[in-house]
Scaffold this motif. Structure first.
Motif, PDB file in Angstrom:
ATOM      1  N   VAL A  27      -2.726   8.182   6.671  1.00 38.83           N
ATOM      2  CA  VAL A  27      -3.652   8.006   7.801  1.00 38.83           C
ATOM      3  C   VAL A  27      -3.328   6.726   8.577  1.00 38.83           C
ATOM      4  O   VAL A  27      -4.155   6.212   9.307  1.00 38.83           O
ATOM      5  N   ASP A  28      -2.099   6.246   8.402  1.00 36.29           N
ATOM      6  CA  ASP A  28      -1.665   5.045   9.113  1.00 36.29           C
ATOM      7  C   ASP A  28      -0.807   5.479  10.304  1.00 36.29           C
ATOM      8  O   ASP A  28       0.137   6.246  10.131  1.00 36.29           O
ATOM      9  N   ASN A  29      -1.129   4.987  11.504  1.00 40.68           N
ATOM     10  CA  ASN A  29      -0.331   5.410  12.664  1.00 40.68           C
ATOM     11  C   ASN A  29       1.079   4.802  12.673  1.00 40.68           C
ATOM     12  O   ASN A  29       1.930   5.235  13.427  1.00 40.68           O
ATOM     13  N   ALA A  76       2.899   5.324  10.213  1.00 38.69           N
ATOM     14  CA  ALA A  76       3.524   6.488   9.555  1.00 38.69           C
ATOM     15  C   ALA A  76       4.671   6.119   8.611  1.00 38.69           C
ATOM     16  O   ALA A  76       5.633   6.870   8.478  1.00 38.69           O
ATOM     17  N   ASN A  77       4.575   4.983   7.954  1.00 36.49           N
ATOM     18  CA  ASN A  77       5.659   4.595   7.022  1.00 36.49           C
ATOM     19  C   ASN A  77       5.792   5.578   5.864  1.00 36.49           C
ATOM     20  O   ASN A  77       6.896   5.888   5.432  1.00 36.49           O
ATOM     21  N   LEU A  78       4.664   6.059   5.363  1.00 35.06           N
ATOM     22  CA  LEU A  78       4.703   7.015   4.249  1.00 35.06           C
ATOM     23  C   LEU A  78       5.415   8.299   4.701  1.00 35.06           C
ATOM     24  O   LEU A  78       6.262   8.847   4.000  1.00 35.06           O
ATOM     25  N   LYS A 134       0.849  -1.213   0.000  1.00 32.22           N
ATOM     26  CA  LYS A 134       0.000   0.000   0.000  1.00 32.22           C
ATOM     27  C   LYS A 134       0.879   1.256   0.000  1.00 32.22           C
ATOM     28  O   LYS A 134       0.703   2.155  -0.827  1.00 32.22           O
ATOM     29  N   THR A 135       1.834   1.296   0.942  1.00 34.35           N
ATOM     30  CA  THR A 135       2.652   2.505   1.075  1.00 34.35           C
ATOM     31  C   THR A 135       3.553   2.687  -0.146  1.00 34.35           C
ATOM     32  O   THR A 135       3.654   3.796  -0.693  1.00 34.35           O
ATOM     33  N   THR A 136       4.173   1.603  -0.591  1.00 29.96           N
ATOM     34  CA  THR A 136       5.065   1.684  -1.753  1.00 29.96           C
ATOM     35  C   THR A 136       4.293   2.162  -2.981  1.00 29.96           C
ATOM     36  O   THR A 136       4.788   2.981  -3.766  1.00 29.96           O
ATOM     37  N   ILE A 158      -4.492   8.448  -0.606  1.00 34.50           N
ATOM     38  CA  ILE A 158      -4.499   8.184   0.841  1.00 34.50           C
ATOM     39  C   ILE A 158      -3.906   6.801   1.111  1.00 34.50           C
ATOM     40  O   ILE A 158      -4.366   5.798   0.551  1.00 34.50           O
ATOM     41  N   ASP A 159      -2.900   6.763   1.971  1.00 34.60           N
ATOM     42  CA  ASP A 159      -2.283   5.495   2.366  1.00 34.60           C
ATOM     43  C   ASP A 159      -2.960   4.999   3.649  1.00 34.60           C
ATOM     44  O   ASP A 159      -2.829   5.614   4.705  1.00 34.60           O
ATOM     45  N   CYS A 160      -3.712   3.890   3.532  1.00 33.40           N
ATOM     46  CA  CYS A 160      -4.496   3.389   4.674  1.00 33.40           C
ATOM     47  C   CYS A 160      -3.687   2.425   5.541  1.00 33.40           C
ATOM     48  O   CYS A 160      -2.743   1.795   5.073  1.00 33.40           O
TER      49      CYS A 160
HETATM   50 MG   LIG Z   1       1.873   0.834   4.736  1.00 29.58          MG
END
Ligand SMILES: [Mg+2]
Ligand SMILES: Nc1ncnc2c1ncn2[C@@H]1O[C@H](COP(=O)(O)OP(=O)(O)OP(=O)(O)O)[C@@H](O)[C@H]1O
Length: 252
Positions: free
Chosen positions: A37-39, A41-43, A15-17, A116-118
Motif C-alpha cells: 500500500v506504499d505508492n 511500490a518498492n515491494l 519495512k519492505t525488506t 501489509i507493507d506500509c
Molecule cells: Mg518500504
C-alpha cells in the motif's frame, strides 16, 4: 487469518525488506499474501519487472483484485505511483478508514497470513492498513532517531485503537540492520529497554547483511538468494518468533 502491518512512519528502516522475508518464510508452509500500500511500490518492484495493470487502488473502490502468484504459496496485491491520488478520492467518503478492512475480508478466507507493507508516513492509506490489521510489527534501526519514531508510532496506534480498531495489537518492535560492533546499537537498545519496551523488542535482531541488499537487486528473497547467510538465519528466526507471538496472543 491474521493481517499483519509492517509500519513505521520513519523511512528506510526495513519495512519492505521485512515484509518480503517474513512473507517468504511464511510461504514455506502457508498460503501467504503480501499487500503493497506504499505508492513508492518498492515491494511490488521487488517482484514485478513491469508496472502492474491494476493495483490495490481497486480495493479502495470496493472491487476485487486478483492476487499475482509469485511462487508456490506466495501472492502479491501490487501498488504503483498511481496510488498517490487515492487519498483525495476517498477523503470525503463515509467510513473512509474502513475500505481496506472491508476488502481484505475476502482474502482472509483464502490466505493463512497477510502482510501489509506500509508507506513511511501516516496518511489515510496507512490508517486504512492499520484499521484492517490484527497486528503491527514496527521495524527500527538502532539509531538516534528511532526512539522518537517508536513514540510517534505508539501514539498513532493508541489513537486508532481508541477510535477505529480496538483489536489492534502491537506485536513487537524488530531491530533491523543491527551491527553489534557499534556501541551506539547497544546504547540505543538499552535506552529502549529503559523506556519500558524491553518486552516488545523481538529477541531476534536482523543483522546488517550485504546478501539482503544483493538479493533484492536480483529480485530474490534472502532464502532464495543465500539461505546460509546471516540474513536468512535472522529472518527465519524472526519468522518463528512472530508466529509464536501471534499464536500466544490468539490463545489469550
Ligand atoms: Mg518500504
Ligand atoms: N539487514 C539488512 N542489511 C543490509 N541492508 C538492509 C537490511 N535491511 C534493509 N536493508 C536495506 O536498507 C534499505 C531500506 O530498507 P527498506 O526498503 O526495507 O526500508 P523501508 O522502511 O521499507 O523504506 P521506506 O520507508 O522507504 O519504505 C534497502 O536498501 C534495503 O536493501
Amino acid at each position: 487469518m491474521p493481517i499483519i502491518s509492517l509500519m513505521n512512519q520513519k523511512g528506510g528502516v526495513g519495512k519492505t525488506t521485512t515484509t518480503i522475508n517474513l512473507a517468504a518464510q511464511s510461504a514455506i508452509k502457508n498460503r501467504t499474501l503480501m499487500v503493497d500500500v506504499d505508492n513508492q511500490a518498492n515491494l511490488t518492484k521487488q517482484f514485478l519487472s513491469e508496472e502492474p495493470e491494476k493495483t490495490v487502488e481497486e480495493l479502495f473502490h470496493g472491487r476485487y483484485l486478483e492476487p499475482i502468484e509469485i511462487k508456490k504459496n506466495l501472492f502479491l496485491l501490487p501498488s504503483s505511483l498511481e496510488l498517490t491520488g487515492i487519498e483525495n478520492k476517498i477523503a470525503d467518503k463515509i467510513s473512509r478508514e474502513f475500505f481496506l478492512k472491508k476488502a481484505l475480508k475476502k482474502y482472509q478466507e483464502e490466505f493463512d497470513n497477510i502482510f501489509i507493507d506500509c508507506p513511511p508516513n501516516v496518511n489515510l492509506v496507512t490508517i486504512n492498513a492499520l484499521t484492517a490489521s490484527d497486528h503491527i510489527i514496527c521495524p527500527i534501526i538502532a539509531d538516534a532517531f528511532s526512539v522518537e519514531g517508536i513514540e510517534g508510532m505508539i501514539s498513532v496506534c493508541s489513537l486508532l485503537k481508541e477510535q477505529v480498531n480496538p483489536d489492534l495489537n502491537i506485536l513487537g518492535i524488530v531491530v533491523t540492520q543491527y551491527d553489534e560492533r557499534l556501541s551506539i546499537s547497544k546504547h540505543i537498545l538499552k535506552d529502549l529497554e529503559d523506556r519500558g519496551w524491553a518486552d516488545d523488542i523481538f529477541k531476534t535482531k536482523v543483522r546488517v547483511n550485504t546478501a539482503i541488499r544483493q538479493g533484492q537487486y536480483y529480485r530474490k528473497d534472502i532464502f532464495q538468494y543465500d539461505r546460509k547467510s546471516h540474513g536468512a538465519m535472522d529472518y527465519a528466526k524472526l519468522g518463528q518468533e512472530v508466529m509464536k507471538r501471534i499464536n500466544n496472543y490468539q490463545k489469550l
